[in-house]
Structures are given as structure tokens and as C-alpha cells.
Motif scaffolding. Structure first.
Motif, PDB file in Angstrom:
ATOM      1  N   UNK A  11     -14.429  48.685  77.909  1.00  0.00           N
ATOM      2  CA  UNK A  11     -14.952  49.399  77.043  1.00  0.00           C
ATOM      3  C   UNK A  11     -14.859  49.191  75.449  1.00  0.00           C
ATOM      4  N   UNK A  12     -13.752  48.748  74.937  1.00  0.00           N
ATOM      5  CA  UNK A  12     -13.787  48.131  73.795  1.00  0.00           C
ATOM      6  C   UNK A  12     -14.254  46.977  73.468  1.00  0.00           C
ATOM      7  N   UNK A  13     -14.466  46.010  74.601  1.00  0.00           N
ATOM      8  CA  UNK A  13     -15.337  44.844  74.285  1.00  0.00           C
ATOM      9  C   UNK A  13     -16.788  45.286  74.063  1.00  0.00           C
ATOM     10  N   UNK A  14     -17.326  46.215  74.955  1.00  0.00           N
ATOM     11  CA  UNK A  14     -18.662  46.721  74.788  1.00  0.00           C
ATOM     12  C   UNK A  14     -18.824  47.329  73.409  1.00  0.00           C
ATOM     13  N   UNK A  15     -18.093  47.870  72.852  1.00  0.00           N
ATOM     14  CA  UNK A  15     -18.261  48.615  71.706  1.00  0.00           C
ATOM     15  C   UNK A  15     -18.304  47.487  70.634  1.00  0.00           C
TER      16      UNK A  15
ATOM     17  N   UNK B 215     -19.241  57.227  60.538  1.00  0.00           N
ATOM     18  CA  UNK B 215     -20.143  56.899  61.956  1.00  0.00           C
ATOM     19  C   UNK B 215     -19.672  55.710  62.497  1.00  0.00           C
ATOM     20  N   UNK B 216     -19.404  54.632  62.017  1.00  0.00           N
ATOM     21  CA  UNK B 216     -19.025  53.655  62.765  1.00  0.00           C
ATOM     22  C   UNK B 216     -17.795  53.699  63.336  1.00  0.00           C
ATOM     23  N   UNK B 217     -16.713  54.332  62.920  1.00  0.00           N
ATOM     24  CA  UNK B 217     -15.617  54.933  63.467  1.00  0.00           C
ATOM     25  C   UNK B 217     -15.752  55.617  64.397  1.00  0.00           C
ATOM     26  N   UNK B 218     -16.379  56.663  64.391  1.00  0.00           N
ATOM     27  CA  UNK B 218     -16.790  57.832  65.302  1.00  0.00           C
ATOM     28  C   UNK B 218     -17.386  57.087  66.537  1.00  0.00           C
ATOM     29  N   UNK B 219     -18.151  56.330  66.630  1.00  0.00           N
ATOM     30  CA  UNK B 219     -18.952  55.538  67.540  1.00  0.00           C
ATOM     31  C   UNK B 219     -17.759  54.778  68.406  1.00  0.00           C
ATOM     32  N   UNK B 220     -17.215  53.981  67.665  1.00  0.00           N
ATOM     33  CA  UNK B 220     -16.227  53.116  68.201  1.00  0.00           C
ATOM     34  C   UNK B 220     -15.166  53.948  68.862  1.00  0.00           C
ATOM     35  N   UNK B 221     -14.528  54.785  68.304  1.00  0.00           N
ATOM     36  CA  UNK B 221     -13.350  55.828  69.052  1.00  0.00           C
ATOM     37  C   UNK B 221     -13.718  56.488  70.135  1.00  0.00           C
ATOM     38  N   UNK B 222     -15.006  57.262  69.783  1.00  0.00           N
ATOM     39  CA  UNK B 222     -15.312  58.179  70.875  1.00  0.00           C
ATOM     40  C   UNK B 222     -15.934  57.369  72.033  1.00  0.00           C
ATOM     41  N   UNK B 223     -16.486  56.351  71.800  1.00  0.00           N
ATOM     42  CA  UNK B 223     -17.228  55.516  72.723  1.00  0.00           C
ATOM     43  C   UNK B 223     -16.338  54.919  73.603  1.00  0.00           C
ATOM     44  N   UNK B 224     -15.271  54.221  73.281  1.00  0.00           N
ATOM     45  CA  UNK B 224     -14.436  53.504  74.326  1.00  0.00           C
ATOM     46  C   UNK B 224     -13.692  54.787  74.810  1.00  0.00           C
ATOM     47  N   UNK B 225     -13.209  55.912  74.409  1.00  0.00           N
ATOM     48  CA  UNK B 225     -12.459  56.767  75.153  1.00  0.00           C
ATOM     49  C   UNK B 225     -13.282  57.360  76.363  1.00  0.00           C
TER      50      UNK B 225
ATOM     51  N   UNK C 218     -23.357  64.593  73.486  1.00  0.00           N
ATOM     52  CA  UNK C 218     -22.887  63.149  72.912  1.00  0.00           C
ATOM     53  C   UNK C 218     -23.834  62.247  72.852  1.00  0.00           C
ATOM     54  N   UNK C 219     -23.846  61.485  71.573  1.00  0.00           N
ATOM     55  CA  UNK C 219     -24.870  60.421  71.310  1.00  0.00           C
ATOM     56  C   UNK C 219     -24.363  59.393  72.196  1.00  0.00           C
ATOM     57  N   UNK C 220     -23.163  58.999  72.632  1.00  0.00           N
ATOM     58  CA  UNK C 220     -23.022  57.985  73.422  1.00  0.00           C
ATOM     59  C   UNK C 220     -23.106  58.083  74.840  1.00  0.00           C
ATOM     60  N   UNK C 221     -23.540  59.266  75.364  1.00  0.00           N
ATOM     61  CA  UNK C 221     -23.623  59.419  76.733  1.00  0.00           C
ATOM     62  C   UNK C 221     -24.504  58.281  77.549  1.00  0.00           C
ATOM     63  N   UNK C 222     -25.650  57.788  76.969  1.00  0.00           N
ATOM     64  CA  UNK C 222     -26.409  56.606  77.681  1.00  0.00           C
ATOM     65  C   UNK C 222     -25.548  55.263  77.824  1.00  0.00           C
ATOM     66  N   UNK C 223     -24.655  55.238  76.831  1.00  0.00           N
ATOM     67  CA  UNK C 223     -23.946  53.844  76.803  1.00  0.00           C
ATOM     68  C   UNK C 223     -22.878  54.271  77.925  1.00  0.00           C
ATOM     69  N   UNK C 224     -22.224  55.314  78.010  1.00  0.00           N
ATOM     70  CA  UNK C 224     -21.048  55.630  79.100  1.00  0.00           C
ATOM     71  C   UNK C 224     -21.708  55.432  80.426  1.00  0.00           C
ATOM     72  N   UNK C 225     -22.902  56.264  80.668  1.00  0.00           N
ATOM     73  CA  UNK C 225     -23.656  56.157  81.923  1.00  0.00           C
ATOM     74  C   UNK C 225     -23.674  54.438  82.376  1.00  0.00           C
TER      75      UNK C 225
END
Length: 400
Positions: free
Chosen positions: A138-142, A229-239, A347-354
Motif C-alpha cells: 500500500x505505501x509503495x503504491x501511494x 490533500x496530499x497527506x490525506x491521500x497518503x494516510x487514508x489511501x494506505x490504511x 471515499x475518493x480512494x475507493x477505486x485505488x483500494x479496489x
């Protein structure tokens, strides 16, 4: 089994007996918890419910996590702290950068990262799937999405681990800590500031560059909004991705018939992901909301400004919505879960998580035969957080 490991029996009782209940954490951090599906679904998109913590009572703001987000983290205005026109403006600007095409363009990189991690894991016969697979994936993809150089990605891992440990403390523990925010987050914000400055001088093709360039006529993100926004995408995206992989794998291991079915019919990975999100999703509750006027829910009057938590986990096990809600079924068709929220704050990051989930589970199922829990389920440790629903570790064995 304690509430953190299995909250669902308690949620079932609350839905039946006390669907809106007072919750306490630490000293002075309080709110109301809403547990029924229809109530949660309605309030997720109700414009009378504000996300801006400035609409909460002052005494609540001053209690641990209740303080404004920028006081605790250094982050300012972003999608989780705004409403109405301000939120619409930010989401429109960010959406021009965080597009479906950009997410889809990561497919090859996600596959490559997944394969590389599994190449290291496969010969060993044992691994912690959270710390040694889900988290680094997750962190590498972000980092790839943001355009962080590979040489700096190990620093990002350390910083996000530090922030993750801090967010798992109670609000009172955070408030009493020596520093107002974790060292990792301070370093992260400093790094992102430098990254933005560098990209303004020498543009590349990452999400950072797209966010810098994002504009709507003459409107664009200011410096604080950009960093937030960058921090939110990073933290929310990997979690989101870490917990989807960890919780989802545990669900499969505890339901071997469903694991076998998915191995036999790998095309079922799409409905299986949605069932994982419903059955034991990445977030236990949505982040705080504050009524802009008195609201009545399930016979309970909620006063203006009173903090409200919406239990996504409880809603997605509501027997009034889902047939046999406590049964894990990778072929379930009635899956209108709310694991990613709903409405303007979906969630803006839903497509990436899927995308990450599909590729990760395809690899795990293909390359780790005989996958089995390495410890009794009761020994698994869960993160302690009001919002996050995830394992700290998931030791497994398999046929090397």
C-alpha cells in the motif's frame, strides 16, 4: 472475545435495543453512536450533518481528538473537514487530478510491486501478511502515485508507521503527549513541502504535479490545501488498502469453504472484495459529524453541534438490510454496503483500494497454497481506534 476483536454481537444488541447510544473515550471525548443501516446511510449524505469540527462544542474541541485537526496534526482544510460549497470546490479540484484514468494507469505498477513482494515471501512458508505484504504494498503504491522517488520511499514507510502508532492512541493520550503531533508527521509535511517546491521548478508526471496544476477557471488549491490533500491521500489511501487485505484474508481463513470457492473460481474476486468490505471493512466508523440543527434519529433527539459517529461496521451487518448478515458469502448479491461512505463524502480512494485488492488477492490465492493462520484467532491483535478497523499483524503459514 473482547469488543475490539469482535464488536458485531454488541452492535447487533445496540441496533435492537439502543440504536443511538452515548460513547465515551478518555476524559471528555464524547458523542453519539448511530448503528442501524438506514439511519447511517441517510446521515452519511444528509446536508444537515457538518464535517467541520468548528461546529462542535468548544469543550469537545478541547478534549483529545476533539481539537481541530490542524491543531493536532498541522493539516488544514481538506475533504474530511469541509462541507457544502467549500467541500464541492476542493473535491472538484482534486478530482481533476485523481482521475479514474490515473488510477487505472497504476495497474502495471501495482502488479509489479505485488509480484516482487510475493517473490520474496513464497520461498519462506511463513509471513506476517499485514506488516510484510499489505503495508509495503500500500505505501509503495501511494508513493508511486505521488511521484515520490524510490530512494525516499523507506522514509515514508517509517513516517507512516509512526503516524499509525500515534493515531491508535486514545484522544487523551494524544493530548498529553510531549509533542502536539508525531515526529513522523512533522517530517512528512516537511518532505511534502520540499517535494512541491521541487516539482514547481522541474515538473514530472505524478499526482503531486497534477494537484499543483489542478484548477477550475481561476481557482486552484492554495499551499495549505495542497499539502493537506496530499497527506490525506497518503494516510487514508494506505490504511484502506492495508485493512482490506488484512481483514479480508482473515475472513477467508476463518471460512475455508469460501476460500476454496474463490480458489476454484478466481473470477469471483470482484464480489468477494465487496463482501470483505461489508463483512469486516477497513473503517469501523465514519469520521465525526456535527448537526447544524436538531435532528431526531430512531426516537432520539440529537442537538445542534452534538458530535455523532456513524458505525459503518454495524450498518453493514444489519439484519434489516442484509440476509444472514453474519454469514461471509463471496457470491453475495445484495451488497449495498457503506464501507466507503456515501454521498458527497464517498471515499475518493475507493477505486485505488479496489484495484490493489483485486491484484493482491489474485496473487495471494495463486501463489500461497495451503494458506493457514499461524496463531489462534484469539491471539490476533487489533488496532485501538474509534474509526480504523484493522489488524496489527496477521501471521500465516503456507506451502513454500
Amino acid at each position: 472475545m473482547d469488543f475490539g476483536a469482535d464488536p458485531y454481537p454488541k452492535y447487533a444488541w445496540l441496533r435492537e435495543q439502543e440504536p443511538v447510544v452515548q460513547v465515551m473515550e478518555g476524559q471528555g471525548l464524547y458523542g453519539l453512536l448511530v448503528t442501524r443501516y438506514e439511519d447511517v446511510r441517510m446521515l452519511l449524505s444528509d446536508t444537515r450533518m457538518s464535517k467541520d469540527p468548528r461546529n462542535a462544542p468548544l469543550d469537545w474541541q478541547e478534549a483529545g481528538k476533539g481539537r481541530p485537526l490542524e491543531d493536532r496534526t498541522g493539516l488544514g482544510t481538506h475533504l474530511l473537514t469541509t462541507d457544502g460549497l467549500e467541500h464541492t470546490r476542493l473535491r472538484r479540484l482534486v478530482s481533476t487530478a485523481f482521475t479514474a484514468r490515473r488510477v487505472e494507469s497504476l495497474r502495471g505498477q501495482v502488479q509489479q510491486i505485488t509480484d516482487g513482494l510475493l517473490d520474496e515471501i513464497v520461498p519462506r512458508g511463513r509471513v506476517d501478511l499485514v506488516t510484510e505484504f499489505a503495508f509495503p504494498l500500500a505505501i509503495t503504491v501511494i508513493c508511486e502515485l505521488l511521484g515520490v522517488p524510490s530512494a525516499d520511499q523507506e522514509m515514508f514507510r517509517r513516517w507512516t508507521k509512526d503516524f499509525r502508532r500515534w493515531t491508535n492512541k486514545t484522544g487523551s493520550d494524544q493530548a498529553e503527549s510531549e509533542n502536539a503531533r508525531p515526529v513522523g508527521l512533522r517530517d512528512l509535511l516537511g518532505y511534502l513541502t520540499e517535494l512541491v517546491d521541487k516539482r514547481r521548478e522541474v515538473p514530472a508526471d505524478g499526482l503531486v504535479d497534477a494537484l499543483i496544476a489542478a484548477r477550475d477557471d481561476d481557482d486552484r488549491l492554495n499551499e495549505t490545501e495542497l499539502l493537506s490533500m496530499m497527506s490525506l491521500l497518503l494516510i487514508g489511501g494506505f490504511e484502506t488498502t492495508v485493512n482490506l487485505i488484512g481483514n479480508g484474508t482473515l475472513a477467508l481463513l476463518r471460512h475455508p469453504d469460501q476460500l476454496a470457492l474463490l480458489r476454484e473460481q478466481p473470477h469471483l474476486v470482484e464480489p468477494a472484495l465487496e463482501e470483505m468490505l461489508r463483512y469486516d471493512g477497513s473503517f469501523e466508523t465514519a469520521t465525526w459529524r456535527f448537526p447544524l440543527e436538531p435532528i431526531e434519529i430512531a426516537g432520539t433527539r440529537i442537538e445542534k453541534g452534538h458530535p455523532v459517529l456513524l458505525s459503518l461496521a454495524s450498518a453493514d451487518r444489519d439484519q434489516a438490510k442484509f440476509k444472514e448478515p453474519d454469514r461471509f458469502d463471496v457470491m453475495r448479491s445484495d451488497n449495498g454496503h457503506v464501507a466507503f461512505g456515501r454521498g458527497a463524502h464517498f471515499c475518493l480512494g475507493a477505486p485505488l483500494a479496489r484495484l490493489e485488492g483485486r491484484i493482491a488477492f489474485d496473487g495471494l490465492l495463486r501463489r500461497l497454497p495451503g494458506l493457514t493462520l499461524a496463531v489462534p484467532p484469539e491471539e490476533l491483535r487489533w488496532q485501538r481506534s474509534l474509526t480504523i478497523r484493522g489488524l496489527e499483524s496477521l501471521p500465516v503459514t503456507f506451502d513454500a
